[in-house]
Design an enzyme around this catalytic site. Structure first.
Site, PDB file in Angstrom:
ATOM      1  N   TYR A 138       0.649   2.052   5.328  1.00 44.84           N
ATOM      2  CA  TYR A 138      -0.526   2.531   6.037  1.00 44.84           C
ATOM      3  C   TYR A 138       0.126   2.774   7.425  1.00 44.84           C
ATOM      4  O   TYR A 138      -0.325   4.124   8.177  1.00 44.84           O
ATOM      5  CB  TYR A 138      -1.857   1.569   6.610  1.00 44.84           C
ATOM      6  CG  TYR A 138      -2.715   1.428   5.351  1.00 44.84           C
ATOM      7  CD1 TYR A 138      -2.544   2.123   4.145  1.00 44.84           C
ATOM      8  CD2 TYR A 138      -3.759   0.863   5.276  1.00 44.84           C
ATOM      9  CE1 TYR A 138      -3.273   1.828   2.890  1.00 44.84           C
ATOM     10  CE2 TYR A 138      -4.829   0.554   4.545  1.00 44.84           C
ATOM     11  CZ  TYR A 138      -4.811   1.238   3.389  1.00 44.84           C
ATOM     12  OH  TYR A 138      -5.716   0.901   2.265  1.00 44.84           O
ATOM     13  N   GLY A 139       1.174   2.100   7.927  1.00 44.87           N
ATOM     14  CA  GLY A 139       1.438   2.294   9.250  1.00 44.87           C
ATOM     15  C   GLY A 139       2.002   3.887   9.658  1.00 44.87           C
ATOM     16  O   GLY A 139       1.526   4.127  10.856  1.00 44.87           O
ATOM     17  N   ASP A 143      -5.468  -5.270   1.841  1.00 45.21           N
ATOM     18  CA  ASP A 143      -4.152  -5.103   2.757  1.00 45.21           C
ATOM     19  C   ASP A 143      -3.763  -3.960   1.905  1.00 45.21           C
ATOM     20  O   ASP A 143      -4.122  -3.651   1.002  1.00 45.21           O
ATOM     21  CB  ASP A 143      -3.301  -6.095   2.816  1.00 45.21           C
ATOM     22  CG  ASP A 143      -1.897  -5.679   3.566  1.00 45.21           C
ATOM     23  OD1 ASP A 143      -2.254  -4.952   4.419  1.00 45.21           O
ATOM     24  OD2 ASP A 143      -0.934  -6.504   3.494  1.00 45.21           O
ATOM     25  N   SER A 144      -2.618  -3.083   2.304  1.00 43.44           N
ATOM     26  CA  SER A 144      -2.182  -2.044   1.969  1.00 43.44           C
ATOM     27  C   SER A 144      -1.171  -2.257   0.734  1.00 43.44           C
ATOM     28  O   SER A 144      -0.690  -1.587  -0.020  1.00 43.44           O
ATOM     29  CB  SER A 144      -1.116  -1.178   3.049  1.00 43.44           C
ATOM     30  OG  SER A 144      -0.270  -1.837   3.477  1.00 43.44           O
ATOM     31  N   GLU A 152       8.582  -5.390   0.370  1.00 41.87           N
ATOM     32  CA  GLU A 152       8.180  -5.123  -0.870  1.00 41.87           C
ATOM     33  C   GLU A 152       9.420  -5.019  -1.966  1.00 41.87           C
ATOM     34  O   GLU A 152       8.980  -4.941  -3.093  1.00 41.87           O
ATOM     35  CB  GLU A 152       7.539  -3.629  -0.690  1.00 41.87           C
ATOM     36  CG  GLU A 152       6.151  -3.436   0.097  1.00 41.87           C
ATOM     37  CD  GLU A 152       5.031  -4.257  -0.656  1.00 41.87           C
ATOM     38  OE1 GLU A 152       4.979  -4.126  -2.028  1.00 41.87           O
ATOM     39  OE2 GLU A 152       4.167  -4.641   0.007  1.00 41.87           O
ATOM     40  N   CYS A 170      -4.669  -6.470   7.147  1.00 41.77           N
ATOM     41  CA  CYS A 170      -3.549  -5.449   7.498  1.00 41.77           C
ATOM     42  C   CYS A 170      -3.667  -5.183   8.861  1.00 41.77           C
ATOM     43  O   CYS A 170      -4.903  -4.791   9.750  1.00 41.77           O
ATOM     44  CB  CYS A 170      -3.999  -4.157   6.727  1.00 41.77           C
ATOM     45  SG  CYS A 170      -2.915  -2.770   7.250  1.00 41.77           S
ATOM     46  N   ASN A 171      -2.642  -5.320   9.638  1.00 40.29           N
ATOM     47  CA  ASN A 171      -2.748  -5.105  11.236  1.00 40.29           C
ATOM     48  C   ASN A 171      -2.989  -3.670  11.521  1.00 40.29           C
ATOM     49  O   ASN A 171      -3.631  -3.297  12.602  1.00 40.29           O
ATOM     50  CB  ASN A 171      -1.409  -5.563  11.783  1.00 40.29           C
ATOM     51  CG  ASN A 171      -1.239  -7.117  12.031  1.00 40.29           C
ATOM     52  OD1 ASN A 171      -1.634  -7.654  12.801  1.00 40.29           O
ATOM     53  ND2 ASN A 171      -0.793  -7.630  11.024  1.00 40.29           N
ATOM     54  N   CYS A 229       2.284  -7.983  11.600  1.00 41.85           N
ATOM     55  CA  CYS A 229       2.238  -7.329  10.127  1.00 41.85           C
ATOM     56  C   CYS A 229       1.980  -8.447   9.114  1.00 41.85           C
ATOM     57  O   CYS A 229       2.931  -9.484   9.283  1.00 41.85           O
ATOM     58  CB  CYS A 229       3.359  -6.355   9.997  1.00 41.85           C
ATOM     59  SG  CYS A 229       3.468  -5.689   8.306  1.00 41.85           S
ATOM     60  N   THR A 230       1.220  -8.357   8.203  1.00 42.12           N
ATOM     61  CA  THR A 230       1.169  -9.422   7.312  1.00 42.12           C
ATOM     62  C   THR A 230       2.215  -9.555   6.341  1.00 42.12           C
ATOM     63  O   THR A 230       2.536 -10.708   5.861  1.00 42.12           O
ATOM     64  CB  THR A 230      -0.213  -9.402   6.534  1.00 42.12           C
ATOM     65  OG1 THR A 230      -0.342  -8.182   5.792  1.00 42.12           O
ATOM     66  CG2 THR A 230      -1.385  -9.712   7.427  1.00 42.12           C
ATOM     67  N   HIS A 231       3.310  -8.549   6.365  1.00 41.10           N
ATOM     68  CA  HIS A 231       4.470  -8.860   5.634  1.00 41.10           C
ATOM     69  C   HIS A 231       5.431  -9.515   6.234  1.00 41.10           C
ATOM     70  O   HIS A 231       6.243 -10.191   5.611  1.00 41.10           O
ATOM     71  CB  HIS A 231       4.891  -7.435   5.311  1.00 41.10           C
ATOM     72  CG  HIS A 231       4.229  -6.421   4.165  1.00 41.10           C
ATOM     73  ND1 HIS A 231       3.060  -5.996   4.525  1.00 41.10           N
ATOM     74  CD2 HIS A 231       4.508  -6.101   3.040  1.00 41.10           C
ATOM     75  CE1 HIS A 231       2.697  -5.035   3.359  1.00 41.10           C
ATOM     76  NE2 HIS A 231       3.684  -5.024   2.694  1.00 41.10           N
TER      77      HIS A 231
END
Length: 276
Positions: free
Chosen positions: A49-50, A17-18, A159, A80-81, A191-193
């Site tokens: 990345y988005g 993932d980012s 984050e 990462c989507n 989104c994985t976050h």
């Protein structure tokens, strides 16, 4: 591996993932597949990345996949989507490994649980602009109404550890109001976050909206993939997890420990940028 008796099923699963968000996918994989070893790469130097261009996202994703392949992984999970929506086919064609993204499993889960077919999708600007979730959901449920909303503040909030309180709640209310006005009954955390905001989001949308966490759906799809390809680890395997980041190893370790509930060992800072 030099021992010819050791099969590819003993190799680890690569996950990238980012940054921090892919740990939600890693956690789901480790919970569902406790015998599997894993290698996690967080491209924390280049997060998020988005907002970046498709060309840049594709380059970053290919570099991450090349790094994981060099670690001897038997399969790659693009956790990462944004990378899944833009670069999944590139990674599949170039890596020569089984590659799984997070969009199709999440879309399948949403299509299955939505009662009225009014499905909200929240993600980064890149994921939403790609239309990948809308296409995947409608492939499985053509009559569905898909309501998409970019939520660019969520990743930096997660984050920085701002997963509760007034600031993230106000942001969530502003982002979700248009979807609630359209009477969505299901919300995909694309989104994985975002699973780290699940409790807050549930409070905003209320009990009438079903949240879909694509991390759990991805772990289930990975289980099937490993069985189909004959790559599943034996139940007696002694699993190992290794972590790599491209920046700020100490900060990543702190946040990952809070998320995973355990001390993060085997953490190494690396560079995967092919232009360096």
């Amino acid at each position: 591996m030099n021992d010819s008796s050791v099969g590819p099923y003993d190799a680890p699963i690569g996950v990238f993932d980012s940054g921090l968000g892919g740990l939600t996918v890693l956690q789901a994989i480790r919970s569902r597949l406790p015998s599997e070893s894993t290698v996690y790469l967080g491209d924390s130097a280049r997060i998020p990345y988005g907002p970046k261009s498709p060309d840049t996202i594709q380059r970053y994703s290919r570099e991450a996949a090349v790094f994981l392949a060099a670690q001897g992984v038997k399969a790659i999970v693009v956790a990462c989507n944004t990378a899944t929506s833009v670069a999944l086919e590139d990674i599949r064609s170039e890596s020569g490994l089984p590659v799984l993204g997070v969009i199709e499993p999440g879309a399948q889960a949403a299509a299955a649980v939505s009662v009225g077919g009014r499905i909200g999708v929240i993600g980064t600007a890149g994921t939403i602009a790609s239309g990948a979730y809308e296409r995947a959901i409608r492939d499985m449920r053509p009559e569905a109404v898909v309501l998409a909303q970019a939520c660019p503040l969520f990743v930096p909030l997660v984050e920085e550890g701002w997963t509760e309180g007034q600031v993230p709640r106000l942001a969530a209310e502003a982002y979700l109001e248009p979807l609630l006005e359209e009477r969505m009954d299901t919300l995909v955390l694309a989104c994985t976050h975002y699973p780290l905001l699940a409790d807050l989001l549930e409070g905003v949308v209320g009990p009438g909206v079903q949240l879909v966490n694509s991390a759990q759906a991805t772990a289930a799809s990975l289980t099937s993939l490993l069985k189909e390809t004959g790559l599943a680890a034996s139940p007696e395997a002694a699993p190992e997890v290794r972590y790599f980041v491209t920046d700020e190893a100490a900060r990543f370790s702190l946040l990952a420990r809070r998320l995973l509930g355990e001390r993060v060992e085997n953490l190494t800072r690396v560079s995967v940028d092919s232009t360096v």
